[in-house]
Design an enzyme around this catalytic site. Structure first.
Site, mmCIF file in Angstrom:
data_model
loop_
_atom_site.group_PDB
_atom_site.id
_atom_site.type_symbol
_atom_site.label_atom_id
_atom_site.label_comp_id
_atom_site.label_asym_id
_atom_site.label_seq_id
_atom_site.Cartn_x
_atom_site.Cartn_y
_atom_site.Cartn_z
ATOM 1 N N HIS A 68 0.818 -1.209 0.000
ATOM 2 C CA HIS A 68 0.000 0.000 0.000
ATOM 3 C C HIS A 68 0.856 1.265 0.000
ATOM 4 O O HIS A 68 1.997 1.290 0.468
ATOM 5 C CB HIS A 68 -1.010 -0.004 1.148
ATOM 6 C CG HIS A 68 -0.434 0.003 2.537
ATOM 7 N ND1 HIS A 68 -0.101 1.159 3.193
ATOM 8 C CD2 HIS A 68 -0.168 -1.013 3.405
ATOM 9 C CE1 HIS A 68 0.337 0.864 4.401
ATOM 10 N NE2 HIS A 68 0.311 -0.446 4.558
ATOM 11 N N ASP A 177 6.220 1.328 6.641
ATOM 12 C CA ASP A 177 4.933 0.677 6.451
ATOM 13 C C ASP A 177 4.112 1.592 5.532
ATOM 14 O O ASP A 177 3.511 2.555 6.004
ATOM 15 C CB ASP A 177 4.258 0.503 7.813
ATOM 16 C CG ASP A 177 2.857 -0.041 7.749
ATOM 17 O OD1 ASP A 177 2.430 -0.477 6.671
ATOM 18 O OD2 ASP A 177 2.166 -0.011 8.794
ATOM 19 N N GLU A 206 -5.093 1.815 2.762
ATOM 20 C CA GLU A 206 -5.028 0.601 3.585
ATOM 21 C C GLU A 206 -5.163 0.931 5.055
ATOM 22 O O GLU A 206 -5.825 0.212 5.812
ATOM 23 C CB GLU A 206 -3.709 -0.131 3.307
ATOM 24 C CG GLU A 206 -3.611 -1.518 3.954
ATOM 25 C CD GLU A 206 -2.988 -1.517 5.343
ATOM 26 O OE1 GLU A 206 -2.935 -2.581 5.970
ATOM 27 O OE2 GLU A 206 -2.564 -0.436 5.828
ATOM 28 N N GLU A 207 -4.520 2.029 5.476
ATOM 29 C CA GLU A 207 -4.477 2.362 6.899
ATOM 30 C C GLU A 207 -5.830 2.789 7.455
ATOM 31 O O GLU A 207 -5.995 2.873 8.672
ATOM 32 C CB GLU A 207 -3.446 3.467 7.144
ATOM 33 C CG GLU A 207 -2.006 3.097 6.797
ATOM 34 C CD GLU A 207 -1.389 2.093 7.756
ATOM 35 O OE1 GLU A 207 -2.103 1.611 8.663
ATOM 36 O OE2 GLU A 207 -0.196 1.787 7.589
ATOM 37 N N GLU A 229 3.934 -6.705 3.312
ATOM 38 C CA GLU A 229 3.729 -5.795 4.433
ATOM 39 C C GLU A 229 4.965 -5.719 5.325
ATOM 40 O O GLU A 229 5.996 -6.312 5.052
ATOM 41 C CB GLU A 229 2.535 -6.283 5.272
ATOM 42 C CG GLU A 229 1.201 -5.651 4.895
ATOM 43 C CD GLU A 229 1.085 -4.205 5.367
ATOM 44 O OE1 GLU A 229 2.039 -3.695 6.011
ATOM 45 O OE2 GLU A 229 0.047 -3.572 5.102
ATOM 46 N N HIS A 324 4.065 1.963 13.233
ATOM 47 C CA HIS A 324 3.138 3.089 13.321
ATOM 48 C C HIS A 324 3.716 4.242 14.145
ATOM 49 O O HIS A 324 3.004 4.896 14.915
ATOM 50 C CB HIS A 324 1.785 2.633 13.875
ATOM 51 C CG HIS A 324 0.947 1.926 12.864
ATOM 52 N ND1 HIS A 324 -0.420 1.820 12.969
ATOM 53 C CD2 HIS A 324 1.275 1.291 11.705
ATOM 54 C CE1 HIS A 324 -0.896 1.145 11.916
ATOM 55 N NE2 HIS A 324 0.126 0.818 11.142
#
Length: 359
Positions: A68, A177, A206-207, A229, A324
């Site tokens: 993504h 990410d 995606e998030e 991922e 994250h």
């Protein structure tokens, strides 16, 4: 076939392009430009998903490899009379990452800071708690001054961090990410030698709910779909109480499944045929593999598995510390091995039901 490699220069380019959910076009364009020499076609859909296709034998499987383009961000909700930006969080943020950070806001990347309350004014409880009511300070004193900076409600802000090299083979930065996974796809596309038709997809949003994967899975409709991922590593002092489950430097992670809770709600359960395919490829590539269940999050594989009439779907991931956050940290050796496993999988026949247990 040449050994696939993840290029640090690709990663720098992909991280430098900012891609908050819903405004990922700079990242999509960077990926499209980098992958175009190695595929037969590159196309965009109306959401901004990119699909780059290498055509194969019509009788061979169609395989989708996807990563993504979006990253965690904030959405400017309002501008106060005295020029501060109030925001809503986009994606799975930890509030503790915000105080003391710098961000880039709006289409021109205006610099802003998220300043914590001065410790001198904090109560004893406040000193030990997460900050609340934070705002972005871009140096303006009024709504009009903010407007002069070409910043307005509806704009996005992302961390002001780029990718940087640590000691050894470790790299750190924001948005690894999933920019690292996009760099993995580029490594595979440069070297893949397969009869299969391969679609290299860069998905959006995606998030915030796997939204781009839903559209991409429907339009491509592959036989097998793999989400590429990062996977949360816990091999550091604050990582966990039970010892590391996933470690940097120990190879890519093949997921058993994932979900939003300990009951694996809302995620993917990877079928044995897909896992067996990836594991066989890993053995052939001489790669170390880790296996794990991800609790508290999902991947694009969830949507790929369910869309249209359903298909085989799974996820392979590069271990990542501090997920994250603005300082996500990975091992490039793990990324190289992930690319090697995927390249080998493209040359490995997908197993029949006679070769693995039903399911």
């Amino acid at each position: 076939m040449d050994e696939p490699a993840v290029r640090f220069a690709d990663l720098e380019t992909l991280v430098a392009a900012r891609g908050p959910p819903g405004a990922e076009y700079p990242v999509a364009d960077a990926f499209a430009e980098l992958v175009e020499p190695h595929v037969d076609s590159v196309g965009y859909d109306e959401m901004g998903n990119v699909v780059a296709t290498s055509e194969g034998d019509p009788d061979a499987p169609e395989i989708l490899l996807a990563a993504h383009t979006d990253e965690l961000a904030v959405l400017v909700e309002d501008v106060t009379d005295d020029g501060f930006l109030e925001y809503a969080m986009l994606g799975g943020h930890y509030k503790g990452n915000f105080p003391g950070q710098r961000v880039r806001v709006g289409p021109d990347g205006v610099l802003g800071v998220v300043g914590p309350k001065s410790r001198h004014y904090m109560s004893g409880d406040e000193k030990e708690s997460l900050a609340e009511d934070l705002v972005v300070d871009v140096g303006a004193s009024s709504r009009a001054e903010v407007a002069e900076l070409n910043v307005e409600p509806g704009d996005h802000a992302t961390w002001d961090r780029e990718v940087a090299e640590l000691a050894g083979d470790r790299v750190t930065g924001r948005a690894l990410d999933d920019r690292l996974a996009l760099a993995v796809l580029l490594g595979v596309a440069r070297t893949a030698d397969t009869d299969a038709t391969v679609h290299y997809a860069a998905t959006v949003q995606e998030e915030v709910g796997l939204r781009g994967a839903r559209a991409t899975g429907f339009s491509v409709d592959p036989d097998v779909a793999i989400a590429v991922e990062i996977f949360p590593a816990d091999d550091y002092p604050a990582g966990g109480d039970d010892g590391p489950g996933v470690e940097l430097g120990e190879g890519p992670v093949v997921e058993f499944g994932d979900g939003t809770s300990e009951y694996l709600f809302g995620g993917v359960l990877v079928d044995r045929r897909t896992r067996s395919w990836l594991e066989t490829a890993g053995e052939s590539a001489g790669a170390s593999l880790q296996q794990a269940v991800m609790i508290g999050g999902t991947t694009d594989a969830t949507e790929f598995q369910q869309v249209r009439g359903g298909r085989h779907a799974g996820a392979i991931a590069v271990p990542c510390r501090y997920t994250h956050s603005p300082v996500e940290t990975v091992s490039l050796a793990d990324a190289h091995e992930t690319a090697a496993v995927l390249a080998e999988a493209l040359e490995t026949p997908f197993p029949s039901r006679d070769e693995v247990r039903w399911g």
